[in-house]
Structure formats: C-alpha cells, structure tokens
Write an enzyme that holds these catalytic residues in place. Structure first.
Site, PDB file in Angstrom:
ATOM      1  N   HIS A 144       0.835  -1.216   0.000  1.00  0.00           N
ATOM      2  CA  HIS A 144       0.000   0.000   0.000  1.00  0.00           C
ATOM      3  C   HIS A 144       0.865   1.259   0.000  1.00  0.00           C
ATOM      4  O   HIS A 144       0.668   2.172  -0.804  1.00  0.00           O
ATOM      5  CB  HIS A 144      -0.913  -0.039   1.230  1.00  0.00           C
ATOM      6  CG  HIS A 144      -1.791   1.152   1.409  1.00  0.00           C
ATOM      7  ND1 HIS A 144      -3.152   1.117   1.191  1.00  0.00           N
ATOM      8  CD2 HIS A 144      -1.509   2.415   1.805  1.00  0.00           C
ATOM      9  CE1 HIS A 144      -3.665   2.317   1.424  1.00  0.00           C
ATOM     10  NE2 HIS A 144      -2.702   3.118   1.811  1.00  0.00           N
ATOM     11  N   GLU A 145       1.852   1.278   0.912  1.00  0.00           N
ATOM     12  CA  GLU A 145       2.679   2.495   1.033  1.00  0.00           C
ATOM     13  C   GLU A 145       3.524   2.744  -0.209  1.00  0.00           C
ATOM     14  O   GLU A 145       3.578   3.866  -0.708  1.00  0.00           O
ATOM     15  CB  GLU A 145       3.596   2.405   2.263  1.00  0.00           C
ATOM     16  CG  GLU A 145       2.901   2.232   3.597  1.00  0.00           C
ATOM     17  CD  GLU A 145       1.734   3.174   3.808  1.00  0.00           C
ATOM     18  OE1 GLU A 145       0.847   2.839   4.610  1.00  0.00           O
ATOM     19  OE2 GLU A 145       1.678   4.231   3.158  1.00  0.00           O
ATOM     20  N   HIS A 148       1.621   4.206  -2.995  1.00  0.00           N
ATOM     21  CA  HIS A 148       1.452   5.669  -2.921  1.00  0.00           C
ATOM     22  C   HIS A 148       2.581   6.355  -3.704  1.00  0.00           C
ATOM     23  O   HIS A 148       2.359   7.368  -4.380  1.00  0.00           O
ATOM     24  CB  HIS A 148       1.468   6.162  -1.473  1.00  0.00           C
ATOM     25  CG  HIS A 148       0.150   6.069  -0.770  1.00  0.00           C
ATOM     26  ND1 HIS A 148      -1.028   6.557  -1.298  1.00  0.00           N
ATOM     27  CD2 HIS A 148      -0.169   5.545   0.442  1.00  0.00           C
ATOM     28  CE1 HIS A 148      -2.026   6.340  -0.448  1.00  0.00           C
ATOM     29  NE2 HIS A 148      -1.522   5.722   0.621  1.00  0.00           N
ATOM     30  N   TYR A 159      -4.767  14.120  -2.949  1.00  0.00           N
ATOM     31  CA  TYR A 159      -5.143  13.344  -1.773  1.00  0.00           C
ATOM     32  C   TYR A 159      -6.285  14.001  -0.992  1.00  0.00           C
ATOM     33  O   TYR A 159      -6.181  14.310   0.195  1.00  0.00           O
ATOM     34  CB  TYR A 159      -3.916  13.153  -0.859  1.00  0.00           C
ATOM     35  CG  TYR A 159      -3.994  11.954   0.045  1.00  0.00           C
ATOM     36  CD1 TYR A 159      -4.005  12.103   1.430  1.00  0.00           C
ATOM     37  CD2 TYR A 159      -4.046  10.666  -0.474  1.00  0.00           C
ATOM     38  CE1 TYR A 159      -4.056  10.993   2.279  1.00  0.00           C
ATOM     39  CE2 TYR A 159      -4.101   9.556   0.364  1.00  0.00           C
ATOM     40  CZ  TYR A 159      -4.114   9.722   1.734  1.00  0.00           C
ATOM     41  OH  TYR A 159      -4.168   8.634   2.552  1.00  0.00           O
ATOM     42  N   GLU A 168      -6.205   6.248  -2.425  1.00  0.00           N
ATOM     43  CA  GLU A 168      -6.226   5.222  -1.383  1.00  0.00           C
ATOM     44  C   GLU A 168      -6.577   3.845  -1.948  1.00  0.00           C
ATOM     45  O   GLU A 168      -5.953   2.830  -1.604  1.00  0.00           O
ATOM     46  CB  GLU A 168      -7.212   5.604  -0.278  1.00  0.00           C
ATOM     47  CG  GLU A 168      -6.558   6.417   0.805  1.00  0.00           C
ATOM     48  CD  GLU A 168      -5.429   5.640   1.433  1.00  0.00           C
ATOM     49  OE1 GLU A 168      -4.281   6.131   1.431  1.00  0.00           O
ATOM     50  OE2 GLU A 168      -5.664   4.505   1.903  1.00  0.00           O
ATOM     51  N   ASP A 223     -10.893  13.322   7.400  1.00  0.00           N
ATOM     52  CA  ASP A 223      -9.942  12.474   6.660  1.00  0.00           C
ATOM     53  C   ASP A 223      -9.858  12.866   5.181  1.00  0.00           C
ATOM     54  O   ASP A 223      -9.997  12.051   4.267  1.00  0.00           O
ATOM     55  CB  ASP A 223     -10.343  10.992   6.793  1.00  0.00           C
ATOM     56  CG  ASP A 223      -9.304  10.028   6.207  1.00  0.00           C
ATOM     57  OD1 ASP A 223      -8.090  10.361   6.254  1.00  0.00           O
ATOM     58  OD2 ASP A 223      -9.710   8.966   5.707  1.00  0.00           O
ATOM     59  N   HIS A 228      -9.997   7.331   3.225  1.00  0.00           N
ATOM     60  CA  HIS A 228      -9.847   5.932   3.653  1.00  0.00           C
ATOM     61  C   HIS A 228     -11.198   5.238   3.786  1.00  0.00           C
ATOM     62  O   HIS A 228     -11.263   4.064   4.135  1.00  0.00           O
ATOM     63  CB  HIS A 228      -9.108   5.871   4.997  1.00  0.00           C
ATOM     64  CG  HIS A 228      -7.688   6.302   4.919  1.00  0.00           C
ATOM     65  ND1 HIS A 228      -7.286   7.597   5.195  1.00  0.00           N
ATOM     66  CD2 HIS A 228      -6.568   5.630   4.579  1.00  0.00           C
ATOM     67  CE1 HIS A 228      -5.977   7.695   5.026  1.00  0.00           C
ATOM     68  NE2 HIS A 228      -5.520   6.523   4.654  1.00  0.00           N
TER      69      HIS A 228
HETATM   70  C1  LIG Z   1      -2.881  -0.217   4.709  1.00  0.00           C
HETATM   71  C2  LIG Z   1      -1.910   0.833   5.125  1.00  0.00           C
HETATM   72  C3  LIG Z   1      -2.582   2.093   5.592  1.00  0.00           C
HETATM   73  O1  LIG Z   1      -3.736   2.365   5.403  1.00  0.00           O
HETATM   74  O2  LIG Z   1      -1.715   2.918   6.286  1.00  0.00           O
HETATM   75  C4  LIG Z   1      -2.234   4.042   6.910  1.00  0.00           C
HETATM   76  C5  LIG Z   1      -2.569   3.977   8.288  1.00  0.00           C
HETATM   77  C6  LIG Z   1      -2.412   2.698   9.040  1.00  0.00           C
HETATM   78  C7  LIG Z   1      -3.031   5.139   8.919  1.00  0.00           C
HETATM   79  C8  LIG Z   1      -3.176   6.320   8.196  1.00  0.00           C
HETATM   80  C9  LIG Z   1      -2.864   6.376   6.827  1.00  0.00           C
HETATM   81  C10 LIG Z   1      -2.416   5.223   6.166  1.00  0.00           C
HETATM   82  C11 LIG Z   1      -2.127   5.266   4.684  1.00  0.00           C
HETATM   83  O3  LIG Z   1      -1.055   4.778   4.250  1.00  0.00           O
HETATM   84  O4  LIG Z   1      -2.998   5.785   3.949  1.00  0.00           O
HETATM   85 ZN   LIG Z   2      -2.793   5.087   2.084  1.00  0.00          ZN
END
Ligand SMILES: CCC(=O)Oc1c(C)cccc1C(=O)O
Ligand SMILES: [Zn+2]
Ligand SMILES: [Ca+2]
Length: 313
Positions: A144-145, A148, A159, A168, A223, A228
């Site tokens: 996921h990261e 990005h 974003y 996302e 958010d 998310h």
């Molecule tokens: C699946 C990874 C994820 O969602 O990481 C985040 C977390 C844990 C908190 C806030 C933002 C993120 C992100 O990477 O969007």
């Molecule tokens: Zn993310």
C-alpha cells in the site's frame, strides 16, 4: 558492489524467518541491499516523528548476518517483495520506473498507529499494541505504502475528495495483489488481540463501516473527505472485477487478479490524472481494458458491470 553483497536472515513481526539482501562493510552487515540493481535500505528512526529532519535515522546494521529487529526485518524483506512484484509483473524499475532507492524507517514516533509514504520514503510506527502491532509486519501495508509512491510518480491523484479516495483505493488494490491470499487490508498487524479482523475489507467494505456503493459515499470533511472510507467503493469494484459476484442486483463475472491488476496499472499510467473522480475512474478502466483485451471483450464487459454494481457511471 557485488563483492560486498550478502544474505541476511531474521525473524519477522509474526515470528517467521526470512532472508534478504544486505551489504558487508568494515565488520558489519547493513540493511542496505543493492543486488537488484537499485538500493533498498532500512533505517531505525529511534522514535523521531514522521516529520522529523532526522529521518531516515540510523542505517540498521548487525555484527553477523542475523538481524534481531522484527520491524526492520519485515520492512526490508517486504520492500524487496514489492519491488519484485512491480518489476516482474509490469517491468517497472522501482516506484519512479527510474531505479529510485527504496528507503524505509521503522520505529517512527511513539506507539504510532500509522504507516505512510512521506513523499521521499516509507515510515512505519510501532503501533500501540492494541490498535496495531508494528506496522511493517503486514505485506499489504508495505504494498500500500510503496504504491502511494507509484501513484505519486504517475497519476499523482490529489489526496482529498474523490481523487483522494481513488489514491487510497489504488494503494489497497496493489497491496491486495501483492499480499495475494486475501482481499483484506492490514489483517496481519491490525488489533493483535482480535483474530480474524482487518483495517479494511475489499470484498465487503461495509464490514468495517466503509461504503460499497457511490450512493452511500461520505461527503463530510473528515480524513480529507473520507479518503480511507470512500476507497471502499472502488475497492469493491476491483474485487468484483477480479472475483466476480453481484452487488445491488448487478451480476459481474470475474476476470481474475492478474487481468484486474493489468487494467488498474494501465489506467494509472495512461488515463488517470490528478483530479480524476469516480466517473473518470470508470472510463479509465474501460479504456485500459479496451486497449488490453479489445472493445467487445468479456474483460471490458466485466469492468462496466463492476462499476455499475457500485453505482459509478
Ligand atoms: C494499509 C496501510 C494504511 O492504510 O496505512 C495508513 C494507516 C495505518 C493510517 C493512516 C494512513 C495510512 C495510509 O497509508 O494511507
Ligand atoms: Zn494510504
Ligand atoms: Ca491482506
């Protein structure tokens, strides 16, 4: 150079032993591998916050090839997995397709329940042990990261609002393609005290309160406009595209994970742009599927049905 390349080993966050590239120099082995032709390096942030100028921190080293920090072992080994996925699946050479170094810092912040791409590198908190365990312990989190970063280098989806939800979702989609045995996100690190749950579900976003239809999207300010949360709408479309199923009376016949990944990767590289909304996501996926499989293909038909099923036209 190759002469200093070595193989490190260590236990990850879930206690599993894994191996990874390290470099030997001056009596130490460093979490800094170059055997793939790019640099993948992992640092100890020593609890500075994600905005600290002291990032990335201290390059992690060991006096032997064994590494005893599970957070670092997983951050490093999983970064290699994600690099290999993009290279082997799409021929992409790192997140920028130009061989950029992949830098990660673990132990960022204090009991920080977050992970992020901060524009230049990945950062992982240790979690508070209740909401999260150390976040580099999830392969889908690292997928996921780093996605990005891929998005930043391609469509650069803004974003916030709908483009932010797509940003996302693209990260969740490729996180799930890389962590390929389920359609949950974060299950390996979320709530260590509760079995069977996850941060998000792509197969049923509503399981964790996220919408699976455009009609139910969040339109408030939280958010960045629910990036998310509303990601669930596109996540459900991607899930239906790959696996098939029906939603809101619309039947979708699945085309599988690999073709779904190809469609989103092509859409991200050629048809999505910074202010794309959900409707343009539908068009981008249709166009990508048309390029790849033909205008009247079953794949194009599935893309149309998947987006109709989640109320996106
Ligand atoms: C699946 C990874 C994820 O969602 O990481 C985040 C977390 C844990 C908190 C806030 C933002 C993120 C992100 O990477 O969007
Ligand atoms: Zn993310
Ligand atoms: Ca997963």
């Amino acid at each position: 150079n190759a002469a200093n390349d070595a193989t490190g080993t260590g236990k990850g966050v879930l206690g599993d032993t894994k191996t990874f590239d390290v470099t030997y120099s001056g009596g130490y082995y460093y979490l800094d591998g170059t055997s793939r032709g790019i640099e993948i390096a992992t640092y100890d942030a020593k609890h500075v916050p994600y905005y600290s100028p002291n990032l990335p921190g201290t390059l992690i080293r060991s006096s032997s090839t064994t590494f005893s920090d599970p957070a670092a072992v997983d951050a490093h080994a999983y970064a290699e997995r994600v690099y290999d996925y993009y290279k082997n699946t799409f021929g992409r050479n790192s997140y920028d397709n130009k061989g950029a170094p992949i830098i990660s810092s673990v132990h960022v912040g204090n009991k920080w329940n977050n992970a992020a791409w901060i524009g230049t590198q990945m950062v992982y908190g240790d979690g508070d042990g209740t909401t999260f365990r150390t976040l580099s312990g999830g392969l889908d989190v690292i997928g996921h990261e780093l996605t990005h970063a891929v998005t930043q280098s391609t469509a650069d989806l803004i974003y916030q609002g709908e483009s932010g939800a797509l940003n996302e979702s693209i990260s969740d989609i490729f996180g799930a393609m890389i962590d390929s045995d389920d359609w949950d996100i974060g299950e390996d690190v979320y709530t260590p005290g509760i079995a069977g749950d996850a941060l998000r579900s792509m197969s049923d976003p509503t399981k964790y309160g996220d919408p699976d239809n455009y009609a139910n999207r969040y339109t408030g300010p939280d958010d960045n406009g629910g990036v998310h949360t509303n990601s669930g709408i596109n996540n459900k479309a991607a899930y239906l595209m790959a696996q098939g199923g029906s939603a809101y009376g619309v039947q979708v016949s699945g085309i599988g994970r690999a073709k779904t990944a190809n469609i989103y990767y092509r859409a991200l590289n050629y048809y999505l742009y910074s202010s794309s909304n959900f409707s343009s996501m539908r068009q981008a996926a249709i166009q990508a599927a048309t390029d790849l499989y033909g205008a009247n293909s079953a794949e194009v038909n599935t893309v149309k049905n998947a987006y109709s099923a989640v109320g996106v036209y």
